[in-house]
Design a protein around this motif. Structure first.
Motif, PDB file in Angstrom:
ATOM      1  N   GLY A 249       0.700  -1.348   0.063  1.00 35.73           N
ATOM      2  CA  GLY A 249       0.075  -0.030  -0.082  1.00 35.73           C
ATOM      3  C   GLY A 249       0.755   1.247   0.022  1.00 35.73           C
ATOM      4  N   PHE A 250       2.074   1.163  -0.355  1.00 36.00           N
ATOM      5  CA  PHE A 250       2.819   2.191  -0.188  1.00 36.00           C
ATOM      6  C   PHE A 250       2.490   3.507  -1.284  1.00 36.00           C
ATOM      7  CE2 PHE A 250       6.680   4.752  -1.795  1.00 36.00           C
ATOM      8  CZ  PHE A 250       6.995   5.654  -0.762  1.00 36.00           C
ATOM      9  N   VAL A 251       2.272   2.969  -2.448  1.00 33.73           N
ATOM     10  CA  VAL A 251       2.019   3.851  -3.599  1.00 33.73           C
ATOM     11  C   VAL A 251       0.668   4.627  -3.179  1.00 33.73           C
ATOM     12  CG1 VAL A 251       1.255   4.098  -6.045  1.00 33.73           C
ATOM     13  CG2 VAL A 251       3.219   2.368  -5.170  1.00 33.73           C
ATOM     14  N   ALA A 252      -0.428   3.925  -2.660  1.00 28.69           N
ATOM     15  CA  ALA A 252      -1.715   4.609  -2.322  1.00 28.69           C
ATOM     16  C   ALA A 252      -1.581   5.696  -1.388  1.00 28.69           C
ATOM     17  CB  ALA A 252      -2.668   3.482  -1.984  1.00 28.69           C
ATOM     18  N   ALA A 253      -0.660   4.968  -0.305  1.00 30.45           N
ATOM     19  CA  ALA A 253      -0.647   6.203   0.888  1.00 30.45           C
ATOM     20  C   ALA A 253       0.232   7.227   0.207  1.00 30.45           C
ATOM     21  CB  ALA A 253       0.312   5.536   1.958  1.00 30.45           C
ATOM     22  N   LEU A 254       1.291   7.191  -0.797  1.00 28.53           N
ATOM     23  CA  LEU A 254       2.125   8.291  -1.456  1.00 28.53           C
ATOM     24  C   LEU A 254       1.083   9.105  -1.930  1.00 28.53           C
ATOM     25  CD1 LEU A 254       5.066   9.782  -1.348  1.00 28.53           C
ATOM     26  CD2 LEU A 254       5.478   8.406  -3.115  1.00 28.53           C
ATOM     27  N   LYS A 255       0.312   8.588  -2.833  1.00 29.89           N
ATOM     28  CA  LYS A 255      -0.534   9.329  -3.666  1.00 29.89           C
ATOM     29  C   LYS A 255      -1.369   9.979  -2.797  1.00 29.89           C
ATOM     30  CE  LYS A 255      -3.830   8.817  -7.392  1.00 29.89           C
ATOM     31  NZ  LYS A 255      -4.308   7.707  -8.356  1.00 29.89           N
ATOM     32  N   ALA A 256      -1.964   9.608  -1.705  1.00 31.81           N
ATOM     33  CA  ALA A 256      -2.809  10.465  -0.884  1.00 31.81           C
ATOM     34  C   ALA A 256      -2.415  11.579  -0.343  1.00 31.81           C
ATOM     35  CB  ALA A 256      -3.383   9.661   0.113  1.00 31.81           C
ATOM     36  N   ALA A 257      -1.050  11.505  -0.199  1.00 29.88           N
ATOM     37  CA  ALA A 257      -0.387  12.478   0.587  1.00 29.88           C
ATOM     38  C   ALA A 257       0.454  13.591  -0.591  1.00 29.88           C
ATOM     39  CB  ALA A 257       0.823  12.066   1.547  1.00 29.88           C
ATOM     40  N   ARG A 258       0.943  13.112  -1.921  1.00 33.18           N
ATOM     41  CA  ARG A 258       1.675  13.613  -2.670  1.00 33.18           C
ATOM     42  C   ARG A 258       1.438  14.953  -3.003  1.00 33.18           C
ATOM     43  NH1 ARG A 258       6.473  12.579  -4.330  1.00 33.18           N
ATOM     44  NH2 ARG A 258       6.100  10.192  -4.856  1.00 33.18           N
ATOM     45  N   ASN A 259       0.029  15.611  -3.006  1.00 29.45           N
ATOM     46  CA  ASN A 259      -0.536  16.887  -3.354  1.00 29.45           C
ATOM     47  C   ASN A 259      -0.504  17.668  -2.163  1.00 29.45           C
ATOM     48  OD1 ASN A 259      -0.625  16.446  -5.972  1.00 29.45           O
ATOM     49  ND2 ASN A 259      -2.888  15.461  -5.784  1.00 29.45           N
ATOM     50  N   LEU A 260      -0.047  17.155  -0.896  1.00 33.27           N
ATOM     51  CA  LEU A 260       0.087  18.025   0.334  1.00 33.27           C
ATOM     52  C   LEU A 260       1.124  18.788   0.375  1.00 33.27           C
ATOM     53  CD1 LEU A 260      -1.983  18.528   2.927  1.00 33.27           C
ATOM     54  CD2 LEU A 260      -0.672  16.677   4.173  1.00 33.27           C
ATOM     55  N   ARG A 261       1.298  20.024  -0.045  1.00 35.92           N
ATOM     56  CA  ARG A 261       2.715  20.580  -0.235  1.00 35.92           C
ATOM     57  C   ARG A 261       2.644  21.314   1.205  1.00 35.92           C
ATOM     58  NH1 ARG A 261       4.527  17.449  -3.480  1.00 35.92           N
ATOM     59  NH2 ARG A 261       5.844  18.914  -4.711  1.00 35.92           N
ATOM     60  N   LEU A 262       3.689  21.978   1.084  1.00 34.13           N
ATOM     61  CA  LEU A 262       4.438  22.565   2.301  1.00 34.13           C
ATOM     62  C   LEU A 262       3.170  23.734   2.823  1.00 34.13           C
ATOM     63  CD1 LEU A 262       6.548  22.072   4.368  1.00 34.13           C
ATOM     64  CD2 LEU A 262       7.833  24.155   3.148  1.00 34.13           C
ATOM     65  N   ALA A 263       2.833  24.595   1.844  1.00 39.32           N
ATOM     66  CA  ALA A 263       1.733  25.659   2.161  1.00 39.32           C
ATOM     67  C   ALA A 263       0.656  25.098   2.868  1.00 39.32           C
ATOM     68  CB  ALA A 263       1.353  26.506   0.981  1.00 39.32           C
ATOM     69  N   GLU A 264       0.190  23.918   2.539  1.00 42.08           N
ATOM     70  CA  GLU A 264      -1.082  23.361   2.853  1.00 42.08           C
ATOM     71  C   GLU A 264      -0.835  22.806   4.190  1.00 42.08           C
ATOM     72  OE1 GLU A 264      -4.959  20.752   1.425  1.00 42.08           O
ATOM     73  OE2 GLU A 264      -2.978  20.535   0.436  1.00 42.08           O
ATOM     74  N   VAL A 265       0.351  22.065   4.566  1.00 41.74           N
ATOM     75  CA  VAL A 265       0.639  21.532   5.759  1.00 41.74           C
ATOM     76  C   VAL A 265       0.771  22.674   6.833  1.00 41.74           C
ATOM     77  CG1 VAL A 265       2.536  20.659   7.133  1.00 41.74           C
ATOM     78  CG2 VAL A 265       1.948  19.608   4.775  1.00 41.74           C
ATOM     79  N   ALA A 266       1.327  23.784   6.438  1.00 44.42           N
ATOM     80  CA  ALA A 266       1.585  24.900   7.243  1.00 44.42           C
ATOM     81  C   ALA A 266       0.150  25.555   7.640  1.00 44.42           C
ATOM     82  CB  ALA A 266       2.374  26.202   6.669  1.00 44.42           C
ATOM     83  N   GLU A 267      -1.010  25.631   6.580  1.00 45.94           N
ATOM     84  CA  GLU A 267      -2.176  26.235   6.859  1.00 45.94           C
ATOM     85  C   GLU A 267      -3.115  25.078   7.791  1.00 45.94           C
ATOM     86  OE1 GLU A 267      -6.355  26.705   6.766  1.00 45.94           O
ATOM     87  OE2 GLU A 267      -5.467  24.935   5.878  1.00 45.94           O
ATOM     88  N   ALA A 268      -2.818  23.798   7.698  1.00 45.53           N
ATOM     89  CA  ALA A 268      -3.420  22.798   8.476  1.00 45.53           C
ATOM     90  C   ALA A 268      -2.945  22.707   9.936  1.00 45.53           C
ATOM     91  CB  ALA A 268      -3.334  21.405   7.827  1.00 45.53           C
ATOM     92  N   THR A 269      -1.617  23.104  10.177  1.00 41.75           N
ATOM     93  CA  THR A 269      -0.958  22.937  11.499  1.00 41.75           C
ATOM     94  C   THR A 269      -0.649  24.262  11.992  1.00 41.75           C
ATOM     95  OG1 THR A 269       1.308  23.167  10.451  1.00 41.75           O
ATOM     96  CG2 THR A 269       0.535  20.859  10.472  1.00 41.75           C
ATOM     97  N   GLY A 270      -0.964  25.180  11.350  1.00 43.04           N
ATOM     98  CA  GLY A 270      -0.585  26.739  12.041  1.00 43.04           C
ATOM     99  C   GLY A 270       0.616  26.684  12.387  1.00 43.04           C
ATOM    100  N   LEU A 271       1.642  26.323  11.692  1.00 42.44           N
ATOM    101  CA  LEU A 271       3.225  26.202  11.881  1.00 42.44           C
ATOM    102  C   LEU A 271       3.952  26.970  10.756  1.00 42.44           C
ATOM    103  CD1 LEU A 271       4.039  22.702  12.985  1.00 42.44           C
ATOM    104  CD2 LEU A 271       3.772  24.256  14.526  1.00 42.44           C
ATOM    105  N   ARG A 273       6.613  27.748   8.055  1.00 42.63           N
ATOM    106  CA  ARG A 273       7.385  26.893   7.188  1.00 42.63           C
ATOM    107  C   ARG A 273       8.561  26.119   7.435  1.00 42.63           C
ATOM    108  NH1 ARG A 273       5.444  28.777   1.102  1.00 42.63           N
ATOM    109  NH2 ARG A 273       3.367  29.284   1.419  1.00 42.63           N
ATOM    110  N   ASP A 274       9.275  27.299   8.010  1.00 44.33           N
ATOM    111  CA  ASP A 274      10.731  26.958   8.284  1.00 44.33           C
ATOM    112  C   ASP A 274      10.795  25.808   9.335  1.00 44.33           C
ATOM    113  OD1 ASP A 274       9.908  29.194  10.227  1.00 44.33           O
ATOM    114  OD2 ASP A 274      12.108  29.045  10.800  1.00 44.33           O
ATOM    115  N   LEU A 275       9.807  25.998  10.479  1.00 42.26           N
ATOM    116  CA  LEU A 275       9.772  24.986  11.529  1.00 42.26           C
ATOM    117  C   LEU A 275       9.498  23.493  10.738  1.00 42.26           C
ATOM    118  CD1 LEU A 275       7.644  26.727  14.328  1.00 42.26           C
ATOM    119  CD2 LEU A 275      10.424  26.506  14.240  1.00 42.26           C
ATOM    120  N   ILE A 276       8.429  23.579   9.917  1.00 40.86           N
ATOM    121  CA  ILE A 276       8.162  22.291   9.383  1.00 40.86           C
ATOM    122  C   ILE A 276       9.607  21.633   8.605  1.00 40.86           C
ATOM    123  CG2 ILE A 276       6.683  21.111   7.676  1.00 40.86           C
ATOM    124  CD1 ILE A 276       4.618  23.346   8.233  1.00 40.86           C
ATOM    125  N   GLU A 277      10.031  22.624   7.659  1.00 43.14           N
ATOM    126  CA  GLU A 277      10.947  22.148   7.024  1.00 43.14           C
ATOM    127  C   GLU A 277      12.256  21.625   7.788  1.00 43.14           C
ATOM    128  OE1 GLU A 277      11.702  25.594   4.743  1.00 43.14           O
ATOM    129  OE2 GLU A 277      10.837  24.471   2.969  1.00 43.14           O
TER     130      GLU A 277
END
Length: 928
Positions: A249-271, A273-277
């Protein structure tokens, strides 16, 4: 029954968190018990936290439930047992087996858990048995089962010490698991290159050893770890051979997360970008990574996805099953793991077998010779009490837990129990918020009186041993359960005469038809006789009874007998682990609003006025986060008996960021109303930069017995994770406003104070008596009447001071040279040394010295120690500050050598460091 008490030192196991520390208990001639850490126990090697060290102070008989009762009236065991068996049997006969339920606890021993589960699932024929551990770690169980095919914690405590990077997610290790925190801190001190990352909305005391703190928004963990997966792929950190050879199931899991770019991670986490990186780079760069997660991950409506997002990253990099690496779920209760082993949850069978699996049901049915084994999952905790409310469940037995305080939407739980036709409660305490609803109450054996086993977070089985006699008519839980089972007609299956016999059956079942196909196997312990059981040393499972005979083992091997999955084989049918896609879900409920909180930055990572990428909240609501404080445990039925443990934090509070406090017009020490659609509480304001803006933290320990309105779970939404059924206790939308008190008060009393009629109160133990915070919404017409009520002394004999201009009134009442009560009233929060005033209860007071009590501070001969920082040695902030300012001690080690503060459990070391940093005083040149 349980083992006889002894007058010699007994090796036993702590009654608190899932660390499972070994304890040496030595009864004394004066009736007390001396407590010390067991240097030979592999969980703690002699260390104990403040709570464990104070266990001897919680063994008193005050407030104990000592006899069975029926509607609050004392009865005998035979009558009570007959009634429970009759009512349960009659309810089952009329409404079916699903009309009854057991709600049990991680405070039970494994042997208690085993017979309760056997009775309900095997002989009553319902799976309506669930546990307060559902509130702690059900999402971890569900995540493990999805990924591994079994509820297996793969690693050991040693892995935290061997890792090069330790990621702490939703875990305030310093306060909630202090002994493991100290092991980690010591490892980091020995290897400064080790990195620690803390992911938590609050900058907790655990951040003291963190190289990086990510003040994440509530429920942002799925986005953070889902976003890490494609980062690892792009960084070349995926272990391709491991993924190909041991997972699906690696491909399916990666595909589900592939489009989750840093900007969206930052928006969803409230963090930012430099902390995330920075975090992502650390994870990618270090092979030896351990990710420790606890309630901040599990107590969520998306907790199972959080767990699997973490597991995905470890599976993708092959960082599992080897020294110094792997995911690690650390549990909150002393026997949450033991409850999992015996199937103490509504969706599990005994010995880690699955209730939905027919072959597993056949194994258990045949082994137990069970006439009507349950064939489908029962109701999980929140569902269970909803069924009580609707009348679907008409009889419930609650064992060793206080759901009217600890369940979400707790007032609804109270209403459900009030309407239930038949409620049974087994407890050690005669007054709890839940016990008042009991038709029948059973007096249970407490820690130190009962005998059995518990399993800690690293799968280590340890003995709890009795070293005290059973008081009154108290009995072990297993004994009461079996007595009811026999009266219900199931005698042959419950003819146990000791916990050793129960444990042996539990061990045999674990090995029955196993041959390595299941992770939990302690068949090697099945043949223990009473003497061998009594002397059983701590042992980590699995402990198979004999070498597996099949040429190709049906399940994974263990690394060096301690770590699972070293060979890359798991417990799914094809022996391959599963990646679980965890796409970011948009949810409009309470928890989702956390992603839009304002973020001004907290802690060391702040940079000027830079803001995170998430938008600001548009209303005045905050996200409620609940949890524990350092020195108290659950609903304080045990720790609340210790004056020492109450000295650090004696009152429920709301920790709020200064920006939010200013916006809402709240000042330090104000009383605050915290409200949600389900109710409201009143707590003290604690304004702190450690708290993430847009959120508020309130501890979960206070009850209706210890405060007027401190039951925070009454506010919490009952929404649950759709997979695990675990409620989201850390992301409810709330509003805050000032409690408009017109007077405030503080008192110390020799006897428990009468709190009737007070608009606000919080009461705690003190040496020699009690301490009481109070406030009122209406003016006190005659303050001396309150002084007379609290002291029991006629007002004419009470020493008094009045300042009508400022509204200050102070009173002190004595019996000979002994203080029986001191009361301080003001129009503002009372400025008096709580610790000094409380200590006055245990002192003698000559007439010429009594006016000091009205002043609220001692003289040079009785200096005020200030708020307690080190509970182990009762060292206050003023004592530490004085040592620093004088130059006598300007480092942690020097403070420890001078005052002993921080030298026992170490959970106060970060607070001491904060005092040192705040003082900013250099040692005088003459002292160098």
């Amino acid at each position: 029954m349980d083992a006889a008490p002894t007058a010699t030192t007994v090796r036993t196991t702590c009654a608190y968190c899932g660390v499972g520390c070994g304890v040496l208990a030595t009864p004394r001639a004066d009736g007390g018990v001396t407590i010390a850490g067991d240097p030979e126990h592999p969980a703690n090697f002699g260390r104990l936290c403040s709570k464990g060290s104070a266990l001897g102070e919680t063994l008193q008989m005050e407030g104990r439930l000592l006899h069975p009762t029926h509607h609050g009236v004392r009865t005998d065991w035979d009558t009570a047992l007959d009634l429970v068996a009759e009512r349960f049997s009659a309810t089952i006969a009329e409404y079916g087996p699903d009309s009854v339920a057991f709600y049990v606890s991680g405070q039970l021993l494994t042997e208690d858990y085993y017979v309760a589960n056997k009775l309900m699932k095997g002989f009553i024929g319902s799976a309506n048995i669930d546990t307060n551990s559902r509130l702690c770690m059900a999402s971890s169980v569900a995540g493990h089962r999805r990924a591994f095919g079994s509820d297996t914690v793969p690693g050991t405590y040693e892995d935290l010490e061997l890792a090069d990077l330790v990621v702490l997610v939703g875990s305030n290790l310093a306060w909630c698991h202090p002994v493991i925190y100290q092991r980690l801190a010591a490892a980091k001190a020995a290897r400064p290159a080790m990195k620690v990352v803390l992911i938590d909305p609050r900058r907790t005391m655990t951040a003291d050893i963190a190289d990086l703190h990510l003040p994440i928004a509530a429920d942002g963990d799925v986005a953070l770890f889902a976003g890490l997966l494609p980062y690892l792929a792009e960084a070349g950190a995926i272990h391709c051979d491991y993924v190909a050879g041991h997972t699906e199931g690696f491909v399916a899991a990666l595909k589900a997360a592939r489009n989750l770019r840093l900007a969206e991670v930052a928006e969803a986490t409230g963090l930012k970008r430099d902390l995330i990186e920075r975090f992502y780079a650390l994870f990618a760069r270090h092979e030896k990574v351990v990710t420790v997660y606890s309630q901040g991950v599990n107590q969520s409506v998306c907790g199972t996805d959080k767990v699997n997002a973490i597991l995905n990253c470890h599976l993708a990099t092959g960082r599992i099953g080897r020294p110094g690496m792997g995911p690690f779920s650390i549990t909150g209760q002393p026997n949450a793991m033991g409850g999992r082993e015996v199937g103490g949850m509504a969706n599990m069978l005994a010995a880690h077998m699955a209730i939905e699996d027919e072959p597993h049901r056949n194994i258990v049915r045949d082994f137990w010779d069970a006439p009507r084994l349950a064939e489908r999952p029962g109701l999980k905790a929140v569902e269970m009490f909803e069924a009580v409310a609707s009348g679907q469940i008409r009889a419930i037995w609650i064992m060793g837990t206080n759901p009217v305080v600890s369940m979400p939407d707790a007032d609804a739980v109270a209403r459900a129990l009030a309407a239930c036709p038949f409620v049974v409660v087994s407890d050690v305490v005669e007054k709890t918020d839940t016990l008042k609803y009991a038709a029948v109450a059973f007096p249970a054996a407490a820690w130190g009186e009962k005998d059995g086993t518990v399993t800690n977070s690293e799968r280590r089985i340890s003995r709890q041993r009795a070293f005290l006699p059973l008081p009154g008519e108290a009995r072990p839980d297993w004994w009461a359960i079996c007595a009811v089972a026999r009266r219900m007609g199931f005698g042959p299956a419950f003819a146990y005469d000791s916990p050793a016999v129960i444990f042996a059956e539990h061990a045999r079942l674990s090995a029955h038809a196993n041959e390595g196909s299941r992770d939990f196997d302690i068949g090697g312990l099945a043949g223990l006789d009473e003497a061998q059981y009594d002397t059983l040393a701590p042992v980590q499972w699995p402990q198979p009874g004999q070498p597996r005979t099949n040429a190709a083992p049906a399940g994974p091997a263990m690394e060096a007998g301690s770590r699972f999955f070293a060979d890359g084989r798991f417990y799914h049918a094809d022996q391959r682990a599963r990646f679980v896609p965890t796409p970011l879900k948009r949810r409009p409920d309470d928890a989702r609003s956390a992603a839009a909180e304002r973020m001004d930055g907290t802690g060391d990572e702040r940079a000027g006025d830079e803001r995170a990428d998430s938008p600001r909240r548009s209303d005045d609501g905050l996200i409620l986060n609940t949890g524990r404080v350092r020195d108290h445990w659950h609903t304080m039925t045990r720790t609340g008996l210790s004056a020492r443990l109450s000295a650090h934090i004696a009152e429920p509070y709301a920790e709020i960021n200064p920006a939010d406090a200013s916006r809402l017009g709240l000042a330090e020490a104000d009383l605050v109303v915290v409200s949600s659609p389900r109710g409201q509480i009143v707590v003290r304001a604690l304004v702190s930069e450690r708290q993430r803006p847009g959120s508020v933290f309130v501890p979960m320990h206070w009850t209706g017995e210890t405060s007027s309105k401190g039951r925070v779970d009454a506010l919490v939404s009952p929404a649950t994770d759709p997979v695990s059924g675990q409620p989201g206790l850390k992301s409810t939308s709330v509003h805050l406003r000032r409690f408009e008190a017109v007077w405030y008060g503080f008192a110390v009393t020799a006897e428990r104070p009468d709190t009737a009629g007070l608009d606000y109160f919080a009461v705690a133990r003190a040496d020699g008596g009690y301490r009481l915070e109070m406030a009122g919404l209406s003016p006190l017409e005659e303050p001396s009447i309150l002084a007379e009520k609290l002291s029991g002394v006629p007002k004419a004999a009470i020493l008094a001071y009045h300042d009508e201009a400022t509204g200050a009134h102070r009173f002190a009442a004595f019996a000979g040279e002994r203080l029986v009560a001191a009361l301080y009233l003001s129009r503002e929060p009372v400025a008096v040394s709580r610790v000094w005033a409380a200590a006055s209860l245990a002192s003698r007071h000559a007439p010429r010295e009594r006016f000091r009590l009205l002043a609220g501070r001692g003289g040079a001969d009785r200096p005020d120690p200030g708020a307690i920082v080190c509970s182990c040695f009762s060292v206050g902030v003023n004592e530490i500050s004085a040592a620093i300012v004088s130059g006598r001690a300007v480092s942690l080690d020097e403070v420890g050598k001078l005052l002993k503060a921080g030298t026992n459990c170490g959970s106060c070391r970060s607070e001491i460091k904060g005092i040192i940093d705040g003082a900013r005083v250099e040692r005088p040149a003459s002292a160098i």
